[in-house]
Design a protein around this motif. Structure first.
Motif, mmCIF file in Angstrom:
data_model
loop_
_atom_site.group_PDB
_atom_site.id
_atom_site.type_symbol
_atom_site.label_atom_id
_atom_site.label_comp_id
_atom_site.label_asym_id
_atom_site.label_seq_id
_atom_site.Cartn_x
_atom_site.Cartn_y
_atom_site.Cartn_z
ATOM 1 N N PRO A 18 55.804 33.768 47.566
ATOM 2 C CA PRO A 18 55.116 34.978 48.040
ATOM 3 C C PRO A 18 54.691 35.873 46.879
ATOM 4 C CG PRO A 18 57.480 35.259 48.246
ATOM 5 C CD PRO A 18 57.255 33.856 47.734
ATOM 6 N N ASN A 19 53.765 36.761 47.177
ATOM 7 C CA ASN A 19 53.315 37.805 46.244
ATOM 8 C C ASN A 19 52.731 37.264 44.942
ATOM 9 O OD1 ASN A 19 54.047 40.000 47.948
ATOM 10 N ND2 ASN A 19 56.173 39.570 47.428
ATOM 11 N N VAL A 20 52.044 36.142 45.026
ATOM 12 C CA VAL A 20 51.330 35.601 43.859
ATOM 13 C C VAL A 20 49.865 35.999 44.002
ATOM 14 C CG1 VAL A 20 50.627 33.525 42.608
ATOM 15 C CG2 VAL A 20 52.919 33.661 43.629
ATOM 16 N N LEU A 21 49.334 36.625 42.957
ATOM 17 C CA LEU A 21 47.924 36.988 42.961
ATOM 18 C C LEU A 21 47.081 35.737 42.748
ATOM 19 C CD1 LEU A 21 45.724 39.185 43.000
ATOM 20 C CD2 LEU A 21 46.002 39.334 40.504
ATOM 21 N N VAL A 22 46.109 35.530 43.654
ATOM 22 C CA VAL A 22 45.204 34.389 43.560
ATOM 23 C C VAL A 22 43.777 34.929 43.583
ATOM 24 C CG1 VAL A 22 44.514 32.168 44.537
ATOM 25 C CG2 VAL A 22 46.875 32.968 44.821
ATOM 26 N N LYS A 23 42.998 34.500 42.602
ATOM 27 C CA LYS A 23 41.604 34.929 42.488
ATOM 28 C C LYS A 23 40.694 33.750 42.795
ATOM 29 C CE LYS A 23 42.862 38.110 38.794
ATOM 30 N NZ LYS A 23 42.696 38.413 37.361
ATOM 31 N N LEU A 24 39.639 34.015 43.553
ATOM 32 C CA LEU A 24 38.637 33.001 43.866
ATOM 33 C C LEU A 24 37.337 33.355 43.156
ATOM 34 C CD1 LEU A 24 37.567 30.530 45.476
ATOM 35 C CD2 LEU A 24 36.954 32.154 47.288
ATOM 36 N N PHE A 25 36.854 32.417 42.346
ATOM 37 C CA PHE A 25 35.593 32.585 41.626
ATOM 38 C C PHE A 25 34.587 31.551 42.103
ATOM 39 C CE2 PHE A 25 38.780 34.221 38.726
ATOM 40 C CZ PHE A 25 38.174 35.347 38.163
ATOM 41 N N GLN A 26 33.319 31.927 42.062
ATOM 42 C CA GLN A 26 32.237 30.966 42.239
ATOM 43 C C GLN A 26 31.620 30.778 40.860
ATOM 44 O OE1 GLN A 26 28.992 32.156 44.753
ATOM 45 N NE2 GLN A 26 28.405 30.041 45.102
ATOM 46 N N ASN A 27 31.495 29.535 40.421
ATOM 47 C CA ASN A 27 30.989 29.230 39.089
ATOM 48 C C ASN A 27 29.563 28.699 39.164
ATOM 49 O OD1 ASN A 27 33.481 29.914 37.934
ATOM 50 N ND2 ASN A 27 34.269 27.861 38.265
ATOM 51 N N THR A 28 28.690 29.312 38.381
ATOM 52 C CA THR A 28 27.326 28.813 38.248
ATOM 53 C C THR A 28 27.143 28.359 36.808
ATOM 54 O OG1 THR A 28 26.347 30.932 37.582
ATOM 55 C CG2 THR A 28 26.542 30.515 39.958
ATOM 56 N N ALA A 29 25.971 27.896 36.493
ATOM 57 C CA ALA A 29 25.705 27.442 35.128
ATOM 58 C C ALA A 29 25.799 28.586 34.124
ATOM 59 C CB ALA A 29 24.320 26.812 35.058
ATOM 60 N N HIS A 30 25.637 29.815 34.604
ATOM 61 C CA HIS A 30 25.559 30.956 33.692
ATOM 62 C C HIS A 30 26.727 31.925 33.777
ATOM 63 C CE1 HIS A 30 21.549 29.563 32.876
ATOM 64 N NE2 HIS A 30 21.264 29.610 34.162
ATOM 65 N N SER A 32 30.713 33.175 36.007
ATOM 66 C CA SER A 32 31.737 33.061 37.047
ATOM 67 C C SER A 32 31.797 34.396 37.760
ATOM 68 C CB SER A 32 33.104 32.752 36.432
ATOM 69 O OG SER A 32 33.118 31.464 35.890
ATOM 70 N N VAL A 33 31.687 34.356 39.071
ATOM 71 C CA VAL A 33 31.662 35.580 39.869
ATOM 72 C C VAL A 33 32.939 35.645 40.701
ATOM 73 C CG1 VAL A 33 30.437 36.842 41.681
ATOM 74 C CG2 VAL A 33 29.142 35.528 39.978
ATOM 75 N N LEU A 34 33.686 36.737 40.560
ATOM 76 C CA LEU A 34 34.883 36.944 41.369
ATOM 77 C C LEU A 34 34.459 37.265 42.798
ATOM 78 C CD1 LEU A 34 37.990 37.278 41.571
ATOM 79 C CD2 LEU A 34 37.631 39.695 40.985
ATOM 80 N N LEU A 35 34.852 36.401 43.740
ATOM 81 C CA LEU A 35 34.503 36.597 45.145
ATOM 82 C C LEU A 35 35.567 37.371 45.901
ATOM 83 C CD1 LEU A 35 33.105 33.060 46.054
ATOM 84 C CD2 LEU A 35 31.822 35.094 45.340
ATOM 85 N N ASP A 36 36.835 37.103 45.585
ATOM 86 C CA ASP A 36 37.944 37.739 46.309
ATOM 87 C C ASP A 36 39.219 37.513 45.508
ATOM 88 O OD1 ASP A 36 39.344 39.071 48.334
ATOM 89 O OD2 ASP A 36 39.494 37.302 49.617
ATOM 90 N N GLN A 37 40.187 38.383 45.742
ATOM 91 C CA GLN A 37 41.529 38.186 45.202
ATOM 92 C C GLN A 37 42.519 38.734 46.206
ATOM 93 O OE1 GLN A 37 41.836 40.089 41.408
ATOM 94 N NE2 GLN A 37 41.413 42.120 42.186
ATOM 95 N N GLN A 38 43.593 37.983 46.400
ATOM 96 C CA GLN A 38 44.606 38.363 47.382
ATOM 97 C C GLN A 38 45.975 37.941 46.881
ATOM 98 O OE1 GLN A 38 43.881 37.215 51.497
ATOM 99 N NE2 GLN A 38 41.695 36.937 51.066
ATOM 100 N N LEU A 39 47.007 38.552 47.459
ATOM 101 C CA LEU A 39 48.380 38.132 47.218
ATOM 102 C C LEU A 39 48.794 37.166 48.318
ATOM 103 C CD1 LEU A 39 50.073 41.540 46.356
ATOM 104 C CD2 LEU A 39 49.607 39.673 44.768
ATOM 105 N N THR A 40 49.553 36.144 47.956
ATOM 106 C CA THR A 40 50.086 35.249 48.977
ATOM 107 C C THR A 40 51.059 36.011 49.862
ATOM 108 O OG1 THR A 40 51.794 34.472 47.443
ATOM 109 C CG2 THR A 40 49.797 33.138 47.627
ATOM 110 N N ASP A 41 51.128 35.626 51.139
ATOM 111 C CA ASP A 41 52.026 36.291 52.080
ATOM 112 C C ASP A 41 53.448 35.741 51.949
ATOM 113 O OD1 ASP A 41 52.064 33.838 53.455
ATOM 114 O OD2 ASP A 41 50.733 34.532 55.053
ATOM 115 N N VAL A 42 54.334 36.127 52.840
ATOM 116 C CA VAL A 42 55.742 35.705 52.752
ATOM 117 C C VAL A 42 55.905 34.196 52.871
ATOM 118 C CG1 VAL A 42 56.688 37.910 53.526
ATOM 119 C CG2 VAL A 42 56.167 36.142 55.205
#
Length: 111
Positions: A18-30, A32-42
């Motif tokens: 639990p409580n691990v920060l996870v970031k989601l990126f979308q990668n293009t050729a040019h 990396s865009v951060l789309l969302d970040q959340q903490l894992t639940d219990v």
């Protein structure tokens, strides 16, 4: 339901992480865009990342595991775990689990 989800299991303890920060990126050729970040639940899960526009392409999940292990007072090797994957069909759901221990990790495409 299409989208991206994850969960983390601490394999050395046999428990969710639990409580691990996870970031989601979308990668293009040019860039990396951060789309969302959340903490894992219990249960160590993120049920769904918030994605404004889910499109085919390359994505990356970054699991910030160092704080998790530090909170358990466990020495670990990795500060973060990065998983690169591609979305080929936006009608499908992409579940990307992570099994961690202080000195190793493993992943797979889940269901």
């Amino acid at each position: 339901m299409a989208g991206i989800s994850t969960h983390i299991l601490n394999a050395s303890l046999g428990q969710p992480a639990p409580n691990v920060l996870v970031k989601l990126f979308q990668n293009t050729a040019h860039e990396s865009v951060l789309l969302d970040q959340q903490l894992t639940d219990v249960d160590g899960r993120i049920q769904a990342f918030k994605i404004e526009s889910f499109i085919e392409g390359k994505y990356q999940l970054v699991f910030e595991v160092s704080d998790y292990f530090e909170a358990l007072n466990i020495e670990s090797f990795y500060s973060s775990v990065c998983i690169d994957f591609k979305v080929a069909d936006v009608q499908q759901h992409y579940h990307v689990p992570l099994l961690i221990s202080p000195f190793s990790y493993s992943t797979y495409r889940g269901s």
